[in-house]
Design a protein around this motif. Structure first.
Motif, short mmCIF file in Angstrom:
data_model
loop_
_atom_site.label_atom_id
_atom_site.label_comp_id
_atom_site.label_asym_id
_atom_site.label_seq_id
_atom_site.Cartn_x
_atom_site.Cartn_y
_atom_site.Cartn_z
N UNK A 61 21.15 76.97 68.20
CA UNK A 61 20.70 75.79 67.27
C UNK A 61 21.46 75.91 65.86
N UNK A 62 22.45 76.49 65.89
CA UNK A 62 23.17 76.62 64.34
C UNK A 62 22.68 77.69 63.72
N UNK A 63 21.88 78.76 64.15
CA UNK A 63 21.38 79.94 63.50
C UNK A 63 21.73 81.00 64.23
N UNK A 64 22.64 81.93 63.57
CA UNK A 64 23.19 83.33 63.96
C UNK A 64 22.22 84.15 64.37
N UNK A 65 22.06 84.56 65.70
CA UNK A 65 21.15 85.65 66.15
C UNK A 65 21.70 86.83 66.39
N UNK A 66 23.14 86.93 66.61
CA UNK A 66 23.52 88.40 66.80
C UNK A 66 25.04 88.16 66.18
N UNK A 67 25.47 89.40 65.67
CA UNK A 67 26.80 89.42 65.10
C UNK A 67 27.50 90.57 65.10
N UNK A 68 28.79 90.69 65.54
CA UNK A 68 29.52 92.07 65.51
C UNK A 68 30.81 91.92 65.04
N UNK A 69 31.37 92.67 64.05
CA UNK A 69 32.52 92.37 63.45
C UNK A 69 33.11 93.62 62.74
N UNK A 70 34.44 93.60 62.45
CA UNK A 70 35.12 94.68 61.86
C UNK A 70 36.51 94.27 61.21
N UNK A 71 36.71 94.67 60.18
CA UNK A 71 38.10 94.42 59.31
C UNK A 71 38.66 95.78 59.47
N UNK A 72 39.94 95.39 60.28
CA UNK A 72 40.93 96.47 60.30
C UNK A 72 42.08 95.77 60.88
N UNK A 73 43.43 96.51 60.88
CA UNK A 73 44.65 95.82 61.41
C UNK A 73 44.93 96.08 62.66
N UNK A 74 45.14 95.03 63.43
CA UNK A 74 45.74 95.18 64.93
C UNK A 74 44.45 95.83 65.79
N UNK A 75 43.35 95.25 65.83
CA UNK A 75 42.20 95.67 66.69
C UNK A 75 41.95 94.44 67.47
N UNK A 76 42.34 93.21 67.37
CA UNK A 76 41.71 92.05 67.95
C UNK A 76 41.97 92.40 69.60
N UNK A 77 43.05 92.84 69.91
CA UNK A 77 43.27 92.81 71.24
C UNK A 77 42.35 94.03 72.21
N UNK A 78 42.07 95.00 71.51
CA UNK A 78 41.36 95.86 72.15
C UNK A 78 40.01 95.96 71.87
N UNK A 79 39.47 95.09 70.81
CA UNK A 79 38.08 94.88 70.42
C UNK A 79 37.35 93.71 70.67
N UNK A 80 37.94 92.72 70.91
CA UNK A 80 37.46 91.48 71.00
C UNK A 80 36.53 91.19 72.00
N UNK A 81 37.02 91.82 73.47
CA UNK A 81 36.21 91.49 74.50
C UNK A 81 34.86 92.54 74.51
N UNK A 82 35.16 93.57 74.07
CA UNK A 82 33.94 94.56 73.67
C UNK A 82 32.86 94.14 72.77
N UNK A 83 33.29 93.54 71.58
CA UNK A 83 32.50 92.74 70.70
C UNK A 83 31.84 91.69 71.37
#
Length: 229
Positions: free
Chosen positions: A21-43
C-alpha cells in the motif's frame, strides 16, 4: 491492498524494495559498478525473505524504466518481465527521474522550489528533467549538455535543487545563487513505492511482451584503441 516488488537498476545502484500500500517494508541495495547481473536476483530473494512473503503474494512488479545505463536498464526490465510472465502479475514502469525527484520530496516534504534530477551520461551530458514540488514535470526528460546557460530561466525565478550522480559534475558550471546541490542517493527502489501504488490503483500497466526501457539515446559501441591500428 497492493503488494508490489520494485526494481531500480538505471544507475550503478542496484536496488530492490517491497512495498505494501505504498509503504516500503523491505529494502536491499548496493552502489557499485557492474553488479546488477550478479546481484539483482539475490537482492530480490533477500527482500522477499525479509518480508516473509512468497512470490504468489505479490500483486505487481514495478521497475524503474529509465533513462539511465543501457545495460542496467536491460537487466532490470528483463528480470521484471520474467517475474511478470512466471507469476502472471501486472507490470508497472516508473520514470527514473520522477522516482528520484519523489525521493527528494519524501526527505524534504516542505520544500518549495524545483527539483532537477540528473543521471550522468558522458562528459558534461546528463539525462535530466525538471519537476515542481508537486511532481509536475515542467521540463520534459531530455539529454542535455550542461553549460553556464543551462536552466537559467528556472534559476532566475526559482530555488532549484540538483540531485543525482550527474549533478556533482555540474557544480562548477551552474554557478547561481539559486542553484543548490544534494549529494544523497535518490536512486532507490524505495522511492518508487508511492508512485507504483498510484499506478496500480489506476491500473496503469505496461504490455509485458512489447515494453522496452526508455534509453533516451541509442547505445554506442566503442572499439578499444588497440584494435583500431
Amino acid at each position: 491492498m497492493a503488494t508490489i516488488l520494485q526494481i531500480e537498476t538505471a544507475t550503478p545502484v542496484c536496488s530492490v524494495a517491497l512495498a505494501i500500500n505504498g509503504e516500503t517494508i523491505a529494502l536491499k541495495e548496493q552502489a557499485a559498478q557492474n553488479i546488477h547481473a550478479s546481484s539483482l536476483t539475490l537482492f530480490i530473494e533477500e527482500v522477499m525473505q525479509t518480508a516473509g512473503l512468497k512470490y504468489k503474494d505479490l500483486d505487481a512488479i514495478a521497475v524503474s524504466k529509465g533513462p539511465g545505463s543501457y545495460t542496467g536498464l536491460r537487466i532490470g526490465v528483463s528480470t521484471a518481465k520474467g517475474l511478470c510472465f512466471a507469476l502472471d502479475k501486472p507490470f508497472i514502469a516508473i520514470p527514473t527521474l520522477k522516482m528520484m525527484a519523489n525521493g527528494f520530496l519524501l526527505q524534504h516534504p516542505n520544500y518549495g522550489g524545483l527539483i532537477c534530477p540528473m543521471i550522468d551520461a558522458r562528459r558534461m551530458e546528463v539525462f535530466t528533467a525538471v519537476y515542481t514540488n508537486k511532481l509536475q514535470e515542467i521540463e520534459a526528460v531530455n539529454a542535455k549538455i550542461v553549460d553556464e546557460k543551462s536552466f537559467i530561466l528556472e534559476l532566475n525565478q526559482h530555488y532549484v535543487t540538483f540531485i543525482g550522480d550527474g549533478a556533482e559534475k555540474c557544480i562548477p558550471v551552474l554557478d547561481h545563487q539559486n542553484a543548490h546541490f544534494s549529494n544523497l542517493n535518490f536512486n532507490s527502489a524505495a522511492n518508487m513505492s508511492s508512485l507504483a501504488k498510484e499506478a496500480f490503483d489506476n491500473q496503469n500497466f505496461e504490455d509485458v511482451a512489447y515494453f522496452e526501457p526508455f534509453y533516451l539515446k541509442d547505445f554506442v559501441f566503442t572499439t578499444p584503441k588497440s584494435k583500431t591500428n
